[in-house]
Write a protein that holds these residues in place. Structure first.
Motif, PDB file in Angstrom:
ATOM      1  N   THR A  58       0.841  -1.200   0.000  1.00  0.00           N
ATOM      2  CA  THR A  58       0.000   0.000   0.000  1.00  0.00           C
ATOM      3  C   THR A  58       0.874   1.248   0.000  1.00  0.00           C
ATOM      4  OG1 THR A  58      -1.740  -1.159   1.220  1.00  0.00           O
ATOM      5  CG2 THR A  58      -1.823   1.247   1.214  1.00  0.00           C
ATOM      6  N   LEU A  59       1.893   1.231   0.850  1.00  0.00           N
ATOM      7  CA  LEU A  59       2.847   2.337   0.909  1.00  0.00           C
ATOM      8  C   LEU A  59       3.605   2.457  -0.412  1.00  0.00           C
ATOM      9  CD1 LEU A  59       4.607   4.466   2.500  1.00  0.00           C
ATOM     10  CD2 LEU A  59       6.077   2.538   3.107  1.00  0.00           C
ATOM     11  N   TYR A  60       4.146   1.339  -0.891  1.00  0.00           N
ATOM     12  CA  TYR A  60       4.991   1.387  -2.075  1.00  0.00           C
ATOM     13  C   TYR A  60       4.226   1.819  -3.325  1.00  0.00           C
ATOM     14  CZ  TYR A  60       8.242  -1.258   0.864  1.00  0.00           C
ATOM     15  OH  TYR A  60       9.075  -1.657   1.875  1.00  0.00           O
ATOM     16  N   LEU A  61       2.972   1.399  -3.457  1.00  0.00           N
ATOM     17  CA  LEU A  61       2.183   1.796  -4.620  1.00  0.00           C
ATOM     18  C   LEU A  61       1.863   3.284  -4.586  1.00  0.00           C
ATOM     19  CD1 LEU A  61      -0.265  -1.240  -4.968  1.00  0.00           C
ATOM     20  CD2 LEU A  61       1.497  -0.539  -6.606  1.00  0.00           C
ATOM     21  N   SER A  62       1.549   3.786  -3.405  1.00  0.00           N
ATOM     22  CA  SER A  62       1.266   5.214  -3.271  1.00  0.00           C
ATOM     23  C   SER A  62       2.505   6.040  -3.598  1.00  0.00           C
ATOM     24  CB  SER A  62       0.777   5.510  -1.850  1.00  0.00           C
ATOM     25  OG  SER A  62       0.099   6.737  -1.794  1.00  0.00           O
ATOM     26  N   VAL A  63       3.651   5.592  -3.099  1.00  0.00           N
ATOM     27  CA  VAL A  63       4.921   6.273  -3.377  1.00  0.00           C
ATOM     28  C   VAL A  63       5.241   6.198  -4.869  1.00  0.00           C
ATOM     29  CG1 VAL A  63       7.418   6.077  -3.063  1.00  0.00           C
ATOM     30  CG2 VAL A  63       5.911   6.012  -1.079  1.00  0.00           C
ATOM     31  N   PHE A  64       4.999   5.035  -5.470  1.00  0.00           N
ATOM     32  CA  PHE A  64       5.310   4.843  -6.892  1.00  0.00           C
ATOM     33  C   PHE A  64       4.523   5.813  -7.764  1.00  0.00           C
ATOM     34  CE2 PHE A  64       4.025   2.806 -10.902  1.00  0.00           C
ATOM     35  CZ  PHE A  64       5.261   2.708 -11.516  1.00  0.00           C
ATOM     36  N   GLY A 194      14.959   8.575   2.570  1.00  0.00           N
ATOM     37  CA  GLY A 194      15.893   9.003   1.540  1.00  0.00           C
ATOM     38  C   GLY A 194      15.790   8.162   0.279  1.00  0.00           C
ATOM     39  N   THR A 195      15.643   6.850   0.464  1.00  0.00           N
ATOM     40  CA  THR A 195      15.529   5.950  -0.687  1.00  0.00           C
ATOM     41  C   THR A 195      14.276   6.247  -1.501  1.00  0.00           C
ATOM     42  OG1 THR A 195      16.707   4.218   0.517  1.00  0.00           O
ATOM     43  CG2 THR A 195      15.386   3.539  -1.377  1.00  0.00           C
ATOM     44  N   LEU A 196      13.141   6.458  -0.822  1.00  0.00           N
ATOM     45  CA  LEU A 196      11.900   6.724  -1.533  1.00  0.00           C
ATOM     46  C   LEU A 196      11.935   8.061  -2.257  1.00  0.00           C
ATOM     47  CD1 LEU A 196       9.156   5.333   0.882  1.00  0.00           C
ATOM     48  CD2 LEU A 196      10.398   4.190  -0.960  1.00  0.00           C
ATOM     49  N   HIS A 197      12.666   9.037  -1.707  1.00  0.00           N
ATOM     50  CA  HIS A 197      12.823  10.321  -2.388  1.00  0.00           C
ATOM     51  C   HIS A 197      13.510  10.136  -3.737  1.00  0.00           C
ATOM     52  CE1 HIS A 197      11.511  13.964  -0.316  1.00  0.00           C
ATOM     53  NE2 HIS A 197      11.660  13.293   0.815  1.00  0.00           N
ATOM     54  N   CYS A 198      14.391   9.141  -3.802  1.00  0.00           N
ATOM     55  CA  CYS A 198      15.160   8.930  -5.027  1.00  0.00           C
ATOM     56  C   CYS A 198      14.291   8.460  -6.190  1.00  0.00           C
ATOM     57  CB  CYS A 198      16.262   7.903  -4.774  1.00  0.00           C
ATOM     58  SG  CYS A 198      17.508   8.460  -3.587  1.00  0.00           S
ATOM     59  N   ILE A 199      13.114   7.921  -5.889  1.00  0.00           N
ATOM     60  CA  ILE A 199      12.222   7.459  -6.965  1.00  0.00           C
ATOM     61  C   ILE A 199      11.844   8.626  -7.864  1.00  0.00           C
ATOM     62  CG2 ILE A 199       9.917   6.524  -7.439  1.00  0.00           C
ATOM     63  CD1 ILE A 199      10.262   4.777  -4.960  1.00  0.00           C
ATOM     64  N   PHE A 200      11.585   9.787  -7.257  1.00  0.00           N
ATOM     65  CA  PHE A 200      11.219  10.974  -8.036  1.00  0.00           C
ATOM     66  C   PHE A 200      12.378  11.436  -8.910  1.00  0.00           C
ATOM     67  CE2 PHE A 200      11.116  15.667  -8.339  1.00  0.00           C
ATOM     68  CZ  PHE A 200       9.975  15.819  -9.106  1.00  0.00           C
ATOM     69  N   ALA A 201      13.588  11.542  -8.300  1.00  0.00           N
ATOM     70  CA  ALA A 201      14.754  11.999  -9.060  1.00  0.00           C
ATOM     71  C   ALA A 201      15.057  11.052 -10.220  1.00  0.00           C
ATOM     72  CB  ALA A 201      15.966  12.115  -8.140  1.00  0.00           C
ATOM     73  N   GLY A 202      14.932   9.742  -9.974  1.00  0.00           N
ATOM     74  CA  GLY A 202      15.193   8.779 -11.030  1.00  0.00           C
ATOM     75  C   GLY A 202      14.123   8.780 -12.107  1.00  0.00           C
ATOM     76  N   ALA A 203      12.877   9.115 -11.716  1.00  0.00           N
ATOM     77  CA  ALA A 203      11.779   9.126 -12.682  1.00  0.00           C
ATOM     78  C   ALA A 203      11.983  10.188 -13.759  1.00  0.00           C
ATOM     79  CB  ALA A 203      10.444   9.350 -11.975  1.00  0.00           C
ATOM     80  N   VAL A 204      12.712  11.245 -13.438  1.00  0.00           N
ATOM     81  CA  VAL A 204      13.043  12.251 -14.452  1.00  0.00           C
ATOM     82  C   VAL A 204      13.751  11.577 -15.619  1.00  0.00           C
ATOM     83  CG1 VAL A 204      14.416  14.313 -14.941  1.00  0.00           C
ATOM     84  CG2 VAL A 204      13.172  14.140 -12.784  1.00  0.00           C
ATOM     85  N   ILE A 244      -1.133   8.104 -14.713  1.00  0.00           N
ATOM     86  CA  ILE A 244      -0.892   8.551 -13.343  1.00  0.00           C
ATOM     87  C   ILE A 244      -2.192   8.982 -12.675  1.00  0.00           C
ATOM     88  CG2 ILE A 244       0.278  10.298 -11.931  1.00  0.00           C
ATOM     89  CD1 ILE A 244       2.530  10.305 -14.028  1.00  0.00           C
ATOM     90  N   PHE A 245      -3.058   9.679 -13.423  1.00  0.00           N
ATOM     91  CA  PHE A 245      -4.340  10.120 -12.874  1.00  0.00           C
ATOM     92  C   PHE A 245      -5.190   8.921 -12.448  1.00  0.00           C
ATOM     93  CE2 PHE A 245      -8.813  11.239 -13.156  1.00  0.00           C
ATOM     94  CZ  PHE A 245      -8.871  12.467 -12.512  1.00  0.00           C
ATOM     95  N   ILE A 246      -5.299   7.916 -13.312  1.00  0.00           N
ATOM     96  CA  ILE A 246      -6.114   6.737 -13.002  1.00  0.00           C
ATOM     97  C   ILE A 246      -5.535   5.975 -11.806  1.00  0.00           C
ATOM     98  CG2 ILE A 246      -6.862   4.490 -13.881  1.00  0.00           C
ATOM     99  CD1 ILE A 246      -6.987   5.831 -16.683  1.00  0.00           C
ATOM    100  N   LEU A 247      -4.228   5.801 -11.792  1.00  0.00           N
ATOM    101  CA  LEU A 247      -3.594   5.095 -10.673  1.00  0.00           C
ATOM    102  C   LEU A 247      -3.813   5.832  -9.354  1.00  0.00           C
ATOM    103  CD1 LEU A 247      -0.203   3.987 -12.291  1.00  0.00           C
ATOM    104  CD2 LEU A 247      -2.141   2.527 -11.697  1.00  0.00           C
ATOM    105  N   SER A 248      -3.820   7.176  -9.415  1.00  0.00           N
ATOM    106  CA  SER A 248      -4.010   7.960  -8.186  1.00  0.00           C
ATOM    107  C   SER A 248      -5.396   7.745  -7.578  1.00  0.00           C
ATOM    108  CB  SER A 248      -3.791   9.449  -8.473  1.00  0.00           C
ATOM    109  OG  SER A 248      -4.868   9.998  -9.229  1.00  0.00           O
ATOM    110  N   LEU A 249      -6.379   7.425  -8.419  1.00  0.00           N
ATOM    111  CA  LEU A 249      -7.737   7.188  -7.913  1.00  0.00           C
ATOM    112  C   LEU A 249      -7.819   5.917  -7.077  1.00  0.00           C
ATOM    113  CD1 LEU A 249      -9.786   8.020 -11.148  1.00  0.00           C
ATOM    114  CD2 LEU A 249      -9.481   9.489  -9.151  1.00  0.00           C
ATOM    115  N   PHE A 250      -6.941   4.950  -7.369  1.00  0.00           N
ATOM    116  CA  PHE A 250      -7.021   3.651  -6.712  1.00  0.00           C
ATOM    117  C   PHE A 250      -5.945   3.431  -5.644  1.00  0.00           C
ATOM    118  CE2 PHE A 250      -8.959   3.067 -10.899  1.00  0.00           C
ATOM    119  CZ  PHE A 250     -10.175   2.492 -10.554  1.00  0.00           C
ATOM    120  N   PHE A 251      -4.779   4.010  -5.833  1.00  0.00           N
ATOM    121  CA  PHE A 251      -3.647   3.632  -4.993  1.00  0.00           C
ATOM    122  C   PHE A 251      -3.106   4.738  -4.096  1.00  0.00           C
ATOM    123  CE2 PHE A 251      -3.145   0.774  -8.782  1.00  0.00           C
ATOM    124  CZ  PHE A 251      -3.552  -0.379  -8.125  1.00  0.00           C
TER     125      PHE A 251
END
Length: 553
Positions: A58-64, A194-204, A244-251
């Motif tokens: 639940t946490l990881y999907l929301s962060v993703f 810190g690790t979860l913050h890196c998901i955003f930087a890497g997503a660029v 991203i919009f659709i995923l945000s509705l569910f996760f």
């Protein structure tokens, strides 16, 4: 003197007691203690002090879902770099107009590429309001809708004015992606924040890679005379935003911290319970809610004491420790980071590969490989190097890698300028040098992701006092996008005015300044408390960077 003797005596007694207690342990237990492995770097995070349930899907999907929003900016940078190199795009928007001279073409190209960065300046200011007014999840969904509108305007453009409008609106969406840092820091358990913050930087770089491959695919399989050659990669923005919009509705689960901030205490407890996979009355959940309440009370008090916007500006300008943090650390990181040449390589990669002697379809192929290199390097550096090496050491290594590779590219353009000509025939040695120049662009990307790419985002969130942290970080992101805009706008003209190679010597000069800045002004701040930050930045200005970390360990 007697106090010193007493202290020494007590120390000796403690040592004796420690030896005696060790002797009283069973022999088998003593053997086990000796055999315990020493502390070392772990590739997998372990947290023996928290319930294992808090690390869940639940946490990881929301962060993703929030994390991949970083692909919005990356996809545009990669997409526009390929679009301005496509024949159909050039013809549609006047980049092949024979009535325009080289300077006019460069100006038009820079306007097209930089319009998103200009919009992002306004978007980052808008995000400071929307993220607290509407919440993290609703703001995310609003960003996706605005992103889709901007993309639709672009793909239906037949004139450059409409293209400008679409890219400006897209910039308003991309500028608001700064909300991701707020959300990730608020829902992540402390041990993996810190690790979860890196998901955003890497997503660029995920976005950049996807865009490069989309451009390569259309260049390879679609006619250069077809408008669809650039429309298809641009329309992928609609797919990304819609997904991203659709995923945000569910996760996506709204931040408990924001809910507490707007006095929705019960909803905050329920959301935290979902994120942690623990009952609402579990001690861990109740303890974290108490910590959130205390943090928000402290924040409100600090913000109240800091006054309004005018007072915050005064604090930035008049309090020397805050002034140092903003101008010599946070602002300097944005200025230096954006003028090292990394942004120019990302946006104008096809043109730079052409300078190295690459021709035709191979240009898009090599650009796609650059996307893969940056993507892999970004996540590897973020997960395994930044915290392991420390901010400062990682920055040193990253800048040095960039400096050597960009210097080689500049020398190549100086010695083999004919490689940039369409009909050039290179000798064997020049051809080898051309391949090395292409590799230098790849290596420079690795240096960027290791150093400035991570540091420029981390520093602002770590060093400012609580009362002006959000305000200072907002101004920092305005500077970030403003410098990106200036860089995107200036590079085409720099390449003309400085004979291609001169721009890269300029980037090398900025890197030399950056090395001195990192050595003299930047202290190592990883893992430090706020109190320790204050101690370091209250030192005399000439000691902060060179000896601050040493004096306050």
């Amino acid at each position: 003197m007697s106090n010193l003797k007493d202290q020494e005596k007590n120390k000796q007694i403690d040592e004796i007691n420690s030896v005696n207690s060790q002797e009283e342990l069973p022999v088998q237990q003593q053997q086990q203690e000796k055999e315990k492995p020493k502390s070392k770097f772990h590739w997998r995070f372990t947290d023996p002090n928290s319930p294992k349930e808090i690390y869940n899907w639940t946490l990881y999907l929301s962060v993703f879902v929030f994390g991949i929003l970083g692909s919005a900016r990356g996809y545009d940078e990669g997409n526009i770099s390929g679009s301005v190199a496509q024949v159909s795009f050039k013809r549609q928007f006047g980049l092949l107009d024979p009535n325009k001279d080289a300077d006019e073409i460069a100006n038009l190209k820079s306007n097209i590429t930089s319009m998103v960065q200009l919009g992002s300046v306004g978007g980052s200011l808008l995000g400071m309001y929307t993220v607290d007014k509407f919440g993290r999840v609703r703001t995310l969904q609003g960003i996706c809708i605005l992103w889709i509108i901007g993309a639709i305007i672009q793909i239906t453009s037949s004139a450059v004015g409409q293209l400008y409008a679409g890219r400006l609106i897209e910039g308003l969406a991309i500028g608001q992606t700064v909300i991701v840092a707020n959300y990730l820091s608020e829902i992540a358990p402390a041990g993996i924040r810190g690790t979860l913050h890196c998901i955003f930087a890497g997503a660029v770089y995920l976005g950049i890679m996807l865009a490069y491959f989309a451009n390569y695919g259309t260049s390879k399989h679609m006619s250069g005379d077809s408008r669809i050659q650039w429309v298809v990669p641009t329309s992928m923005k609609i797919v990304l935003a819609g997904l991203i919009f659709i995923l945000s509705l569910f996760f996506c689960i709204e931040s408990p911290r924001w809910l507490v901030k707007v006095n929705k205490q019960e909803a905050a407890i329920n959301n935290l319970s979902k994120l942690r996979h623990l009952p609402t009355d579990h001690p861990y959940v109740l303890g974290e809610i108490c910590d959130i309440n205390e943090s928000i009370m402290a924040e409100k008090e600090a913000v109240h004491n800091s006054g309004g916007i005018i007072s915050k500006f005064k604090e930035l300008l008049l309090i020397k420790s805050v002034r140092y943090r903003f101008f010599l650390i946070s602002a300097a990181a944005q200025v230096l980071g954006q003028w090292l040449g990394a942004n120019a390589i990302t946006i104008y990669a096809p043109e730079l590969f052409a300078f190295a002697g690459i021709r035709g379809e191979e240009i898009m192929k090599m650009t796609a490989v650059l996307g893969v290199v940056k993507f892999c390097s970004a996540y590897f550096s973020a997960f395994f190097l930044i915290d392991f090496l420390g901010r400062r050491k990682a920055l040193y290594i990253g800048i040095m890698i960039q400096l050597v590779s960009i210097l080689y590219f500049a020398i190549f353009l100086t010695v083999v300028p004919q490689a940039a000509h369409e009909d050039a025939i290179l000798t064997t040695s020049q051809n080898h040098a051309s391949k090395a120049a292409m590799a230098a662009l790849y290596i420079s990307g690795m240096g960027w992701t290791m150093g400035f790419n991570s540091v420029q985002y981390l520093l602002g969130s770590e060093i400012f006092p609580l009362g002006i942290r959000s305000f200072a970080q907002g101004l920092t992101m305005v500077l970030h996008f403003a410098n990106q805009y200036g860089n995107s706008k200036a590079v085409p003209k720099m390449l003309i005015a400085m004979n291609n190679y001169g721009a890269f010597y300029f980037f090398v000069g900025v890197m030399l300044i950056a090395i001195f800045w990192a050595w003299f002004f930047l202290p190592e701040v990883s893992g430090r408390s706020l109190e320790s930050m204050d101690d370091i930045f209250n030192l005399p200005w000439y000691l902060i960077g060179r000896r601050g970390a040493e004096l306050y360990k």
